[in-house]
Scaffold this motif. Structure first.
Motif, PDB file in Angstrom:
ATOM      1  N   PRO A  79      79.824   8.705  36.940  1.00 16.63           N
ATOM      2  CA  PRO A  79      79.476   8.417  35.546  1.00 16.63           C
ATOM      3  C   PRO A  79      78.684   9.549  34.890  1.00 16.63           C
ATOM      4  O   PRO A  79      77.960  10.291  35.547  1.00 16.63           O
ATOM      5  CB  PRO A  79      78.614   7.151  35.650  1.00 16.63           C
ATOM      6  N   GLU A  80      78.831   9.659  33.580  1.00 20.47           N
ATOM      7  CA  GLU A  80      78.111  10.673  32.806  1.00 20.47           C
ATOM      8  C   GLU A  80      76.608  10.418  32.888  1.00 20.47           C
ATOM      9  O   GLU A  80      76.156   9.281  32.892  1.00 20.47           O
ATOM     10  CB  GLU A  80      78.539  10.628  31.336  1.00 20.47           C
ATOM     11  N   SER A 116      84.656  17.873  25.510  1.00 20.02           N
ATOM     12  CA  SER A 116      83.612  17.101  24.850  1.00 20.02           C
ATOM     13  C   SER A 116      83.254  15.863  25.673  1.00 20.02           C
ATOM     14  O   SER A 116      84.070  15.340  26.440  1.00 20.02           O
ATOM     15  CB  SER A 116      84.061  16.693  23.444  1.00 20.02           C
ATOM     16  N   ARG A 117      82.033  15.421  25.486  1.00 19.01           N
ATOM     17  CA  ARG A 117      81.544  14.247  26.202  1.00 19.01           C
ATOM     18  C   ARG A 117      82.421  13.039  25.829  1.00 19.01           C
ATOM     19  O   ARG A 117      82.703  12.816  24.661  1.00 19.01           O
ATOM     20  CB  ARG A 117      80.088  14.006  25.815  1.00 19.01           C
ATOM     21  N   GLU A 122      85.912   5.647  27.932  1.00 16.04           N
ATOM     22  CA  GLU A 122      86.779   6.710  28.440  1.00 16.04           C
ATOM     23  C   GLU A 122      86.287   7.161  29.811  1.00 16.04           C
ATOM     24  O   GLU A 122      85.107   7.018  30.130  1.00 16.04           O
ATOM     25  CB  GLU A 122      86.769   7.910  27.481  1.00 16.04           C
ATOM     26  N   PRO A 123      87.174   7.699  30.638  1.00 15.24           N
ATOM     27  CA  PRO A 123      86.740   8.153  31.967  1.00 15.24           C
ATOM     28  C   PRO A 123      85.782   9.342  31.843  1.00 15.24           C
ATOM     29  O   PRO A 123      85.893  10.146  30.911  1.00 15.24           O
ATOM     30  CB  PRO A 123      88.037   8.550  32.656  1.00 15.24           C
ATOM     31  N   PRO A 124      84.850   9.455  32.790  1.00 17.50           N
ATOM     32  CA  PRO A 124      83.895  10.570  32.741  1.00 17.50           C
ATOM     33  C   PRO A 124      84.574  11.908  33.054  1.00 17.50           C
ATOM     34  O   PRO A 124      85.622  11.955  33.692  1.00 17.50           O
ATOM     35  CB  PRO A 124      82.871  10.217  33.819  1.00 17.50           C
ATOM     36  N   ARG A 125      83.932  12.978  32.588  1.00 21.53           N
ATOM     37  CA  ARG A 125      84.452  14.326  32.873  1.00 21.53           C
ATOM     38  C   ARG A 125      84.265  14.641  34.356  1.00 21.53           C
ATOM     39  O   ARG A 125      83.273  14.260  34.957  1.00 21.53           O
ATOM     40  CB  ARG A 125      83.702  15.374  32.054  1.00 21.53           C
TER      41      ARG A 125
END
Length: 176
Positions: A79-80, A116-117, A122-125
């Motif tokens: 997770p972000e 972008s974050r 939405e799924p995390p980067r």
């Protein structure tokens, strides 16, 4: 009779002058076409050599990028915001916990991908992680495959090698 003869002579002279002018124009056109043909031949040779050179340089760039990413892995599903202010240290601890390593791996860098974050839902980067030692990277990839599925706080996490797009496509085509 003389009048008709003079008239015919003038008409023939006008036609002859026009023919001479057309002959000059045709010779100029032939010379221009020859010049253009020579230039086109030279340009085609240049394009051929430049195409060969660009192909060579593309292959070299692909090879260099692949070598540059050799020690990298991608970590998906975290997770972000979990990484905090020091992502390299927090990711090293996270990898130690996920993979059951004896000690924290030595990482050169750890950062999120450069997009972008994500918005809510939405799924995390993914993380891109540069592992200092190649054998540690290989051990981590092996352990992640053996311990599959990896879970972090109830969420599935995946670890992959960080391949270039071209290499990933080639590998995908070979696996089918």
């Amino acid at each position: 009779m003389i009048l008709v003869k003079d008239e015919l002579k003038r008409s023939i002279e006008r036609i002859q002058n026009k023919l001479d002018a057309h002959g000059v124009v045709l010779s100029e056109l032939e010379r221009g076409a020859t010049d253009h043909s020579t230039r086109i031949t030279e340009l085609e040779a240049n394009v051929g050599s430049l195409t060969t050179r660009v192909t060579y340089l593309d292959n070299r760039c692909e090879d260099l990028e692949g070598r540059m990413r050799r020690n990298n892995i991608r970590l998906l599903g975290i997770p972000e915001g979990v990484e905090g202010p020091r992502p390299t240290e927090s990711v090293a601890g996270l990898l130690q916990e996920l993979l059951g390593l004896d000690e924290k791996p030595l990482l050169d860098r750890a950062h999120r991908t450069l997009r972008s974050r994500p918005r809510e839902g939405e799924p995390p980067r993914p993380f891109v992680i540069r592992v200092h030692f190649f054998h540690v990277r290989n051990d981590m990839l092996k352990r992640s495959g053996d311990a599959s599925p990896l879970l972090y706080k109830g969420r599935r996490v995946s670890i992959f090698p960080d391949y270039t797009t071209a290499v990933a496509k080639k590998r995908a085509s070979l696996e089918m």
